[in-house]
Design a protein around this motif. Structure first.
Motif, short mmCIF file in Angstrom:
data_model
loop_
_atom_site.label_atom_id
_atom_site.label_comp_id
_atom_site.label_asym_id
_atom_site.label_seq_id
_atom_site.Cartn_x
_atom_site.Cartn_y
_atom_site.Cartn_z
N CYS A 195 0.99 -1.31 -0.01
CA CYS A 195 -0.06 -0.11 -0.03
C CYS A 195 0.82 1.09 -0.11
O CYS A 195 0.19 2.57 -0.04
N GLY A 196 2.12 1.03 0.30
CA GLY A 196 3.24 2.22 0.02
C GLY A 196 3.08 3.14 1.17
O GLY A 196 3.57 4.41 1.04
N TYR A 197 2.52 2.88 2.08
CA TYR A 197 2.38 3.73 3.14
C TYR A 197 1.95 5.31 2.84
O TYR A 197 2.18 6.03 3.40
N GLY A 198 1.01 5.13 2.11
CA GLY A 198 0.35 6.45 1.73
C GLY A 198 0.91 7.31 0.59
O GLY A 198 0.40 8.06 0.06
N TYR A 199 2.18 6.74 -0.07
CA TYR A 199 2.92 7.50 -0.62
C TYR A 199 2.96 6.83 -2.12
O TYR A 199 3.43 7.57 -3.09
N GLY A 200 2.12 5.53 -2.19
CA GLY A 200 2.20 5.01 -3.48
C GLY A 200 0.83 5.32 -4.24
O GLY A 200 -0.24 5.71 -3.68
N ASP A 201 0.67 4.41 -5.41
CA ASP A 201 -0.67 4.63 -6.10
C ASP A 201 -1.01 3.19 -6.41
O ASP A 201 -0.32 2.47 -6.90
N ASN A 254 2.08 0.60 -7.08
CA ASN A 254 3.15 1.34 -7.59
C ASN A 254 3.55 2.27 -6.50
O ASN A 254 2.67 3.18 -6.22
N TYR A 255 4.72 2.45 -6.10
CA TYR A 255 5.25 3.18 -4.99
C TYR A 255 6.58 3.87 -5.53
O TYR A 255 7.71 3.54 -5.76
N ILE A 256 6.09 5.15 -6.09
CA ILE A 256 7.34 6.24 -6.81
C ILE A 256 8.34 5.41 -7.58
O ILE A 256 9.49 5.66 -7.31
N PHE A 263 4.35 -3.71 -7.76
CA PHE A 263 3.63 -5.12 -7.59
C PHE A 263 2.40 -5.36 -8.52
O PHE A 263 1.68 -4.46 -8.47
N ARG A 264 2.56 -6.12 -9.62
CA ARG A 264 1.52 -6.23 -10.60
C ARG A 264 0.90 -7.61 -10.84
O ARG A 264 1.73 -8.63 -10.95
N SER A 291 9.04 -5.63 -8.57
CA SER A 291 10.23 -5.27 -8.73
C SER A 291 10.75 -4.37 -7.47
O SER A 291 9.77 -4.04 -6.45
N TYR A 292 11.91 -4.34 -7.23
CA TYR A 292 12.49 -3.68 -5.57
C TYR A 292 13.59 -2.63 -6.16
O TYR A 292 14.40 -3.16 -6.66
N TYR A 293 13.17 -1.25 -5.99
CA TYR A 293 14.37 -0.44 -6.45
C TYR A 293 15.02 -0.69 -7.87
O TYR A 293 16.20 -0.59 -7.97
N GLY A 294 14.04 -1.13 -8.68
CA GLY A 294 14.31 -1.20 -10.04
C GLY A 294 15.08 -2.76 -10.66
O GLY A 294 15.14 -3.16 -11.59
#
Length: 301
Positions: A247-253, A268-270, A275-276, A296-299
């Motif tokens: 959930c991106g801690y409120g910073y993702g979409d 998606n978190y910036i 995760f899709r 993916s994690y940091y690309g």
């Protein structure tokens, strides 16, 4: 006192009996003093160690060489073995599986220690020599087995495929063991070697086939369908707090997209966490489709 009297008698006879001549040096008898002890050769075992089967009918003679004679012996662990003396012979009798030492002494108080291994059987066997499994891809199965005949003190000596199979002894005396096998892409056979305290070994084989069917019962699937609903953003909050990395801690979409071909759910978190899950747009519940999971994690995908 006896020593002095003996010397006196010898001296007197030399005086009374004329013509008496002394013996040659080689024939001279050596007489020990009252505190001197004769020297005996060191006591030696006939065998450096013994292996004895349980039972009076299987007792083995304990042999020693040299020493002062009049040998006696005893076992340090009387629950494993005992020593029986019959005339001038000593016998070791096995009473129970295990290791002990037999101490042998002679009349000059010399002693030696002889290791003794006591066992029940010369052959080791299992209640079940092999196991065939059909495991869902990506899953594993755990089961138990047991030694039928052996000498206790069981250990896992080796596993031919430790990447997919693990095993451990649950009870070292009864020989119960546990095995966990993972499904691979293809069918495979692994061998587990079990050893007892006397060095006997036996092989246990595990044959693992892979199935790609759903590992759920119809009832489980029905329950899941009845509880199914789409993921929504409110699932990311618990009493106002973010509860999931996805959930991106409120910073993702949140990703919730549908086009003519595919449906996509994920987060998606910036552009650092992504995760899709992608599947056909016309998919219906309880049917099988080709899908795609992307993470993916940091690309790094």
């Amino acid at each position: 006192m006896k020593f002095k009297l003996l010397i006196y008698a010898i001296a007197l006879s030399a005086v009374v009996l004329p013509g008496f001549t002394s013996c040659d040096d080689d024939d001279t008898e050596i007489i020990l003093g009252p505190n001197e002890q004769p020297e005996y050769p060191s006591i030696k075992p006939g065998e450096e160690s013994m292996r004895v089967k349980v039972g009076a009918e299987n007792r083995q003679e304990l042999t020693v060489t040299d020493g002062a004679g009049d040998f006696n012996a005893f076992s340090l662990n009387k629950s494993v073995a005992t020593v029986v003396k019959d005339g001038d012979k000593l016998y070791v009798e096995g009473l129970g599986n295990g290791m002990t030492e037999v101490i042998v002494t002679d009349k000059s108080s010399q002693s030696i220690s002889i290791p003794v291994a006591v066992y029940t059987t010369d052959v080791m066997s299992l209640e079940e020599a092999s196991k065939a499994l059909n495991v869902n891809f990506g899953s594993s199965e755990t089961f138990t087995g047991k030694v039928a005949l052996g000498n206790g003190g069981y250990t896992i000596a080796s596993i031919s495929d430790e990447l997919r199979v693990s095993a451990e002894i649950i009870d070292s005396e009864t020989g119960e063991f546990e095995v966990t096998a993972k499904a691979g892409k293809d069918k495979y056979i692994a061998t587990i070697t079990i050893e007892d305290r006397t060095g006997l070994t036996v092989d246990y084989t595990v044959e693992v086939s892979t199935t790609f069917e759903l590992p759920f019962t119809d009832e489980q699937i029905s329950t899941a369908i009845s509880n199914a609903r789409r993921w929504n953003e409110s699932d990311c909050n618990l009493n106002g707090r973010q509860v999931s990395y996805l959930c991106g801690y409120g910073y993702g979409d949140m990703i919730d997209e549908t086009n003519d071909a595919n449906a996509v759910l994920g987060w998606n978190y910036i552009n650092r966490y992504d995760f899709r899950i992608t599947y056909p747009a016309d998919a219906v519940l309880n049917q099988e489709y080709d899908g795609h999971l992307f993470y993916s994690y940091y690309g790094t995908v």
